[in-house]
Design an enzyme around this catalytic site. Structure first.
Site, PDB file in Angstrom:
ATOM      1  N   HIS A  52      41.352  42.585  43.036  1.00 19.14           N
ATOM      2  CA  HIS A  52      42.609  43.287  42.707  1.00 19.14           C
ATOM      3  C   HIS A  52      43.149  44.002  43.948  1.00 19.14           C
ATOM      4  O   HIS A  52      44.355  43.968  44.223  1.00 19.14           O
ATOM      5  CB  HIS A  52      42.370  44.365  41.641  1.00 19.14           C
ATOM      6  CG  HIS A  52      41.989  43.863  40.277  1.00 19.14           C
ATOM      7  ND1 HIS A  52      40.857  44.277  39.628  1.00 19.14           N
ATOM      8  CD2 HIS A  52      42.612  43.012  39.418  1.00 19.14           C
ATOM      9  CE1 HIS A  52      40.793  43.712  38.431  1.00 19.14           C
ATOM     10  NE2 HIS A  52      41.841  42.935  38.284  1.00 19.14           N
ATOM     11  N   LYS A  90      42.168  44.078  23.073  1.00 17.47           N
ATOM     12  CA  LYS A  90      41.126  43.676  24.023  1.00 17.47           C
ATOM     13  C   LYS A  90      40.077  44.776  24.101  1.00 17.47           C
ATOM     14  O   LYS A  90      40.411  45.924  24.392  1.00 17.47           O
ATOM     15  CB  LYS A  90      41.783  43.487  25.413  1.00 17.47           C
ATOM     16  CG  LYS A  90      41.410  42.196  26.088  1.00 17.47           C
ATOM     17  CD  LYS A  90      42.180  42.020  27.379  1.00 17.47           C
ATOM     18  CE  LYS A  90      41.620  40.868  28.187  1.00 17.47           C
ATOM     19  NZ  LYS A  90      42.369  40.642  29.415  1.00 17.47           N
ATOM     20  N   ARG A 126      43.474  32.909  40.873  1.00 12.09           N
ATOM     21  CA  ARG A 126      42.163  32.637  41.464  1.00 12.09           C
ATOM     22  C   ARG A 126      41.915  31.140  41.548  1.00 12.09           C
ATOM     23  O   ARG A 126      41.576  30.610  42.582  1.00 12.09           O
ATOM     24  CB  ARG A 126      41.054  33.274  40.613  1.00 12.09           C
ATOM     25  CG  ARG A 126      40.881  34.731  40.879  1.00 12.09           C
ATOM     26  CD  ARG A 126      40.092  35.406  39.804  1.00 12.09           C
ATOM     27  NE  ARG A 126      40.869  35.493  38.581  1.00 12.09           N
ATOM     28  CZ  ARG A 126      40.621  36.332  37.605  1.00 12.09           C
ATOM     29  NH1 ARG A 126      39.588  37.129  37.682  1.00 12.09           N
ATOM     30  NH2 ARG A 126      41.388  36.372  36.542  1.00 12.09           N
ATOM     31  N   SER A 145      36.610  41.100  36.770  1.00 13.54           N
ATOM     32  CA  SER A 145      36.089  42.305  36.112  1.00 13.54           C
ATOM     33  C   SER A 145      34.993  41.936  35.128  1.00 13.54           C
ATOM     34  O   SER A 145      33.994  42.649  34.987  1.00 13.54           O
ATOM     35  CB  SER A 145      37.213  43.032  35.375  1.00 13.54           C
ATOM     36  OG  SER A 145      38.211  43.430  36.265  1.00 13.54           O
TER      37      SER A 145
END
Ligand code: ADP
Length: 157
Positions: free
Chosen positions: A17, A41, A90, A128
């Site tokens: 990030h 979430k 990514r 994460s």
């Protein structure tokens, strides 16, 4: 003035990030890291913990701030007068979801553009969720997150 919003979960913020933030801070006048308060979430850290850890990790950037928001990202971006949404890519696996998200946001507000950025190769694989998994299994996360985040996560685990 080009204002960019970088929305996400940041549960927790990683070097991946932060590399996106560095690049964005060099391109745009102001970057707002926006922590989404997404109740659907399940998160490890609360929104205020995430905001605090981000604040401690962005001290070197003079044009970057952190905030949190509820509801639609595009509404938050309009409220903050942003012209751009930043998302990171990514791998090809991110592409389909991110493409759909950006097109949905474009349909909701054509004036706000999504810009995709990538990181240095060494940060590309960091996520994460991988960090939480390594942490919970007693692995070393110090290469993936800033010291302040590492220490906090270890103390909380
Ligand atoms: P979200 O739940 O919105 O995906 P994340 O915090 O997981 O929130 O990610 C926020 C944004 O940062 C996403 O666009 C994601 O693709 C990007 N991102 C996260 N880690 C990396 C990384 N290592 N390299 C490039 N982009 C990344």
């Amino acid at each position: 003035m080009k204002i960019a919003i970088y929305p996400g979960s940041f549960d927790p913020i990683t070097y991946g990030h932060l590399d996106i933030v560095k690049n964005a801070s060099e391109i745009f006048d102001k970057v707002i890291i926006a922590v989404a308060n997404n109740s659907a979430k399940k998160s490890f850290l609360s929104v205020s913990e995430r905001v605090e850890l981000i604040n401690s990790s962005i001290k070197e950037f003079t044009n970057v701030e952190v905030d949190s928001f509820d509801g639609l990202t595009i509404e938050y971006a309009k409220k903050r007068g942003a012209n751009v949404l930043i998302r990171g890519l990514r791998a090809v696996s991110d592409f389909e979801f991110e493409m759909q998200l950006s097109q949905t946001n474009k349909a909701l507000c054509a004036d706000i553009k999504t810009v995709f950025l990538t990181t240095k190769p060494e940060y590309n694989f960091i996520s994460s969720s991988a960090i939480k998994e390594i942490l919970q299994n007693g692995g070393d996360i110090s290469k993936f997150v800033p010291n302040v985040v590492c220490e906090y996560l270890i103390s909380k685990n």
